[in-house]
Design a protein around this motif. Structure first.
Motif, PDB file in Angstrom:
ATOM      1  N   THR A  60       0.824  -1.156   0.233  1.00  0.00           N
ATOM      2  CA  THR A  60       0.073  -0.170   0.041  1.00  0.00           C
ATOM      3  C   THR A  60       0.803   1.264  -0.074  1.00  0.00           C
ATOM      4  OG1 THR A  60      -0.093  -0.025   2.289  1.00  0.00           O
ATOM      5  CG2 THR A  60      -1.690  -1.186   1.111  1.00  0.00           C
ATOM      6  N   GLY A  61       2.171   1.100   0.509  1.00  0.00           N
ATOM      7  CA  GLY A  61       3.017   2.532   0.412  1.00  0.00           C
ATOM      8  C   GLY A  61       2.703   3.116   1.683  1.00  0.00           C
ATOM      9  N   LEU A  62       1.909   2.435   2.658  1.00  0.00           N
ATOM     10  CA  LEU A  62       2.027   3.126   3.898  1.00  0.00           C
ATOM     11  C   LEU A  62       3.085   2.747   4.732  1.00  0.00           C
ATOM     12  CD1 LEU A  62      -1.854   2.312   4.347  1.00  0.00           C
ATOM     13  CD2 LEU A  62      -1.043   4.690   4.570  1.00  0.00           C
ATOM     14  N   PRO A  63       3.407   3.644   5.782  1.00  0.00           N
ATOM     15  CA  PRO A  63       4.327   3.304   6.887  1.00  0.00           C
ATOM     16  C   PRO A  63       3.817   2.021   7.723  1.00  0.00           C
ATOM     17  CG  PRO A  63       3.880   5.660   6.945  1.00  0.00           C
ATOM     18  CD  PRO A  63       2.854   4.934   6.094  1.00  0.00           C
ATOM     19  N   GLU A  64       4.751   1.231   8.051  1.00  0.00           N
ATOM     20  CA  GLU A  64       4.455   0.175   8.827  1.00  0.00           C
ATOM     21  C   GLU A  64       3.866   0.603  10.431  1.00  0.00           C
ATOM     22  OE1 GLU A  64       7.087  -3.293   9.463  1.00  0.00           O
ATOM     23  OE2 GLU A  64       8.021  -2.812   7.525  1.00  0.00           O
ATOM     24  N   THR A  65       4.070   1.972  10.711  1.00  0.00           N
ATOM     25  CA  THR A  65       3.885   2.306  11.728  1.00  0.00           C
ATOM     26  C   THR A  65       2.240   2.884  11.919  1.00  0.00           C
ATOM     27  OG1 THR A  65       4.847   4.522  11.372  1.00  0.00           O
ATOM     28  CG2 THR A  65       6.216   3.077  12.670  1.00  0.00           C
ATOM     29  N   THR A  66       1.732   2.859  10.767  1.00  0.00           N
ATOM     30  CA  THR A  66       0.203   3.192  10.746  1.00  0.00           C
ATOM     31  C   THR A  66      -0.664   2.564  11.774  1.00  0.00           C
ATOM     32  OG1 THR A  66       0.715   3.951   8.245  1.00  0.00           O
ATOM     33  CG2 THR A  66      -1.513   3.808   9.030  1.00  0.00           C
ATOM     34  N   PRO A  67      -1.356   3.135  12.661  1.00  0.00           N
ATOM     35  CA  PRO A  67      -2.107   2.652  13.406  1.00  0.00           C
ATOM     36  C   PRO A  67      -3.350   2.123  12.808  1.00  0.00           C
ATOM     37  CG  PRO A  67      -2.225   4.883  13.769  1.00  0.00           C
ATOM     38  CD  PRO A  67      -1.329   4.693  12.876  1.00  0.00           C
ATOM     39  N   VAL A  68      -3.850   0.882  13.364  1.00  0.00           N
ATOM     40  CA  VAL A  68      -5.105   0.394  12.771  1.00  0.00           C
ATOM     41  C   VAL A  68      -6.095   0.346  13.985  1.00  0.00           C
ATOM     42  CG1 VAL A  68      -6.288  -1.554  11.730  1.00  0.00           C
ATOM     43  CG2 VAL A  68      -4.189  -0.759  10.982  1.00  0.00           C
ATOM     44  N   TYR A  69      -7.110   0.668  14.183  1.00  0.00           N
ATOM     45  CA  TYR A  69      -8.357   0.839  15.196  1.00  0.00           C
ATOM     46  C   TYR A  69      -9.072  -0.607  15.049  1.00  0.00           C
ATOM     47  CZ  TYR A  69      -6.106   4.813  16.690  1.00  0.00           C
ATOM     48  OH  TYR A  69      -5.123   5.842  17.258  1.00  0.00           O
ATOM     49  N   CYS A  70      -9.524  -0.791  16.102  1.00  0.00           N
ATOM     50  CA  CYS A  70     -10.485  -2.003  16.257  1.00  0.00           C
ATOM     51  C   CYS A  70     -11.704  -2.200  15.444  1.00  0.00           C
ATOM     52  CB  CYS A  70     -10.889  -2.394  18.011  1.00  0.00           C
ATOM     53  SG  CYS A  70     -11.507  -3.747  18.094  1.00  0.00           S
ATOM     54  N   GLY A  71     -12.569  -1.182  15.445  1.00  0.00           N
ATOM     55  CA  GLY A  71     -13.535  -1.190  14.331  1.00  0.00           C
ATOM     56  C   GLY A  71     -14.726  -1.348  15.154  1.00  0.00           C
ATOM     57  N   ILE A  72     -16.055  -1.249  14.349  1.00  0.00           N
ATOM     58  CA  ILE A  72     -17.088  -1.035  14.915  1.00  0.00           C
ATOM     59  C   ILE A  72     -18.518  -1.561  13.890  1.00  0.00           C
ATOM     60  CG2 ILE A  72     -17.545   1.082  14.054  1.00  0.00           C
ATOM     61  CD1 ILE A  72     -18.822   2.038  16.688  1.00  0.00           C
ATOM     62  N   HIS A  73     -19.352  -2.062  14.418  1.00  0.00           N
ATOM     63  CA  HIS A  73     -20.481  -2.527  13.656  1.00  0.00           C
ATOM     64  C   HIS A  73     -21.165  -1.250  13.033  1.00  0.00           C
ATOM     65  CE1 HIS A  73     -25.111  -3.178  13.596  1.00  0.00           C
ATOM     66  NE2 HIS A  73     -24.655  -3.958  12.860  1.00  0.00           N
ATOM     67  N   ASP A  74     -21.525  -1.240  11.765  1.00  0.00           N
ATOM     68  CA  ASP A  74     -21.864  -0.066  11.075  1.00  0.00           C
ATOM     69  C   ASP A  74     -22.843   0.836  11.608  1.00  0.00           C
ATOM     70  OD1 ASP A  74     -24.211  -1.608  10.168  1.00  0.00           O
ATOM     71  OD2 ASP A  74     -23.280  -1.875   8.144  1.00  0.00           O
ATOM     72  N   SER A  75     -24.014   0.248  11.880  1.00  0.00           N
ATOM     73  CA  SER A  75     -25.131   0.989  12.688  1.00  0.00           C
ATOM     74  C   SER A  75     -24.575   1.758  13.881  1.00  0.00           C
ATOM     75  CB  SER A  75     -26.307   0.118  12.923  1.00  0.00           C
ATOM     76  OG  SER A  75     -26.787  -0.273  11.732  1.00  0.00           O
ATOM     77  N   ASN A  76     -23.907   1.298  14.718  1.00  0.00           N
ATOM     78  CA  ASN A  76     -23.317   1.537  15.631  1.00  0.00           C
ATOM     79  C   ASN A  76     -22.318   2.716  15.524  1.00  0.00           C
ATOM     80  OD1 ASN A  76     -24.072   0.692  18.489  1.00  0.00           O
ATOM     81  ND2 ASN A  76     -23.963  -1.086  17.469  1.00  0.00           N
ATOM     82  N   ALA A  77     -21.643   2.919  14.324  1.00  0.00           N
ATOM     83  CA  ALA A  77     -20.767   3.807  13.692  1.00  0.00           C
ATOM     84  C   ALA A  77     -21.539   5.218  13.655  1.00  0.00           C
ATOM     85  CB  ALA A  77     -20.071   3.526  12.574  1.00  0.00           C
TER      86      ALA A  77
END
Length: 459
Positions: A220-237
């Protein structure tokens, strides 16, 4: 480089990648692909490989053009992934609309906890995630031994990015039968199924799951340090954006393939699971009385791709002539399950403004019914595609007799998911003004529609 958040948004109809400005909390770019179901064995399943290639290409393009500082995920519910010891899929990701689980429905009904424990209504096909798991393990007797970890669907995409597994409370609390929202813990079902040790750790949607795998960073060309967050059910977003910025009571209407209504800050009423009411779980782990129907799919069936923006004259003529649609277009969801839809008066022609107006009025009446069942109080915040339907918004304001606040974002869930990364005020929404020219006749129309509904159920 600007501070932008990439949101992977897997809806039932479309797969989306949205880029949200962390400064303005507005969408900069959105790309989509159809969420095609593959019919090949062992069961109908989602095109995970195709989605993954699409998402990686989109991340590369977005980062090169705009810059990405973090990634988060949001997906439809009733879905999980079974991972083997190497972190690969132990089986394809089952489409929840497959009827396979219905073959073992009577067996499953003997195992599932009561509605009073889970807040989950008994739903057909694989809409109860517990029913999916029961059926998959029974269908493939070797699958349980191959399964090292179960992750819910938002966290599956986080796992693809980071190699780390998790489940989140909003996905577990989405009519799965697996969660007890009152106790904020697993229900009795995982132990009954013998899978209580297979679930990945329970995390909050706003937790940072990890950083990019080396190979994902390379592609992807993104740094390995890019944080990824846990995420959420769509209606709850959609709901989350309001939880962190709005004083209760209020309700959120999240629209897409499913229309999900959620009431916040009101006393939880007695819910009727036979009418598709349930308890969802919000990002903080709190129970939220909710109702659902397949409103987006009903709209697509009724319009058949021939949308015509209705004029005020179109709306007035439909109201004055008493042309109305009675539920239910998708008869296995919503408050009027088992009913066959019918037109009162002459069915408007496909592609006409009258047709679009009549459908908008029907959907607004259905949402009004949902809100009444869950004890709605206060303003109504509407997100997603229906927030761009002016006739529906006008009608809902009249039927509910309360303020309607709507978002102009293309993807109603993307801003809420982005807020998991960076809490701050969401962008300004818009208040709908009631069209006085057809308010009175719309109120008469709604009363007649309700009488027809009640007469149908009395028969």
């Amino acid at each position: 480089m600007r501070s932008n958040i990439a949101v992977i948004d897997i809806g039932k109809t479309n797969v989306k990648l949205a880029l949200v400005s962390a400064d303005q909390l507005e969408e900069i770019a959105v790309i989509t692909r159809p969420n095609t179901v593959l019919p090949s064995p062992p069961w109908p399943h989602f095109d995970i490989d195709g989605h993954w290639q699409f998402l990686k290409a989109g991340l590369r393009e977005f980062h090169a053009q705009y810059g990405i500082k973090a990634i988060t995920t949001t997906t439809h519910g009733a879905c999980c992934a079974l991972l083997d010891a190497d972190g690969a899929l132990a089986a394809p990701v089952l489409d929840y609309e497959h009827t396979g689980p219905d073959a073992l429905a009577s067996d499953y009904d003997q195992l599932r906890p009561a509605f009073e424990q889970t807040g989950s209504p008994r739903l057909p096909m694989g809409l109860n995630l517990g029913a999916q798991l029961h059926w998959m393990f029974a269908t493939d007797p070797s699958l349980k031994a191959r399964t090292a970890q179960i992750v819910t669907y938002p966290q599956f995409w986080g796992h693809m990015l980071t190699g780390k597994g998790a489940v989140d409370v909003t996905s577990l609390g989405c009519h799965t039968d697996l969660w007890n929202p009152h106790m904020r813990a697993f229900s009795d079902l995982p132990k009954t199924l013998g899978i209580e040790t297979l679930f990945a750790p329970v995390r909050k949607p706003s937790d940072m799951l990890g950083h990019l795998l080396h190979e994902v960073a390379q592609e992807t060309g993104l740094p390995e340090t890019t944080p990824v967050y846990c995420g959420i059910h769509d209606s709850n977003a959609s709901l989350y954006a309001k939880l962190v910025n709005t004083i209760a009571p209020f309700s959120v209407v999240s629209t897409g393939t499913w229309v999900i209504t959620m009431a916040v800050g009101s006393t939880i009423p007695t819910l009727d699971p036979a009418k598709d009411t349930l308890i969802n779980v919000n990002a903080f782990g709190d129970p939220v009385p909710s109702a659902r129907f397949m409103g987006g799919r009903e709209h697509d069936i009724l319009i058949s791709g021939q949308f015509s923006e209705p004029t005020e004259a179109d709306v007035k003529s439909v109201l004055a002539d008493g042309v109305m649609l009675m539920p239910a277009v998708v008869p296995d969801s919503g408050p009027f399950q088992g009913q066959t839809h019918r037109w009162v008066g002459d069915e408007p022609e496909l592609g006409s403004g009258r047709r679009t107006a009549a459908v908008a009025l029907y959907l607004a009446l259905m949402i009004d019914q949902q809100l009444a069942m869950i004890g709605h109080n206060g303003a109504i915040h509407i997100e997603g595609p229906f927030a761009r339907n002016a006739t529906l918004l006008q009608a809902l304001a009249i039927f509910c007799k309360c303020p309607i606040i709507y978002s102009r974002n293309t993807t109603g869930t993307s801003v809420g998911a982005a807020l998991l990364v960076q809490d701050r005020e969401e962008p300004v929404h818009h208040l709908i003004e009631i069209s006085a020219s057809w308010q009175e006749i719309a109120e008469v129309y709604a009363a007649k529609w309700l009488r027809n509904v009640h007469n149908t159920f009395a028969d």
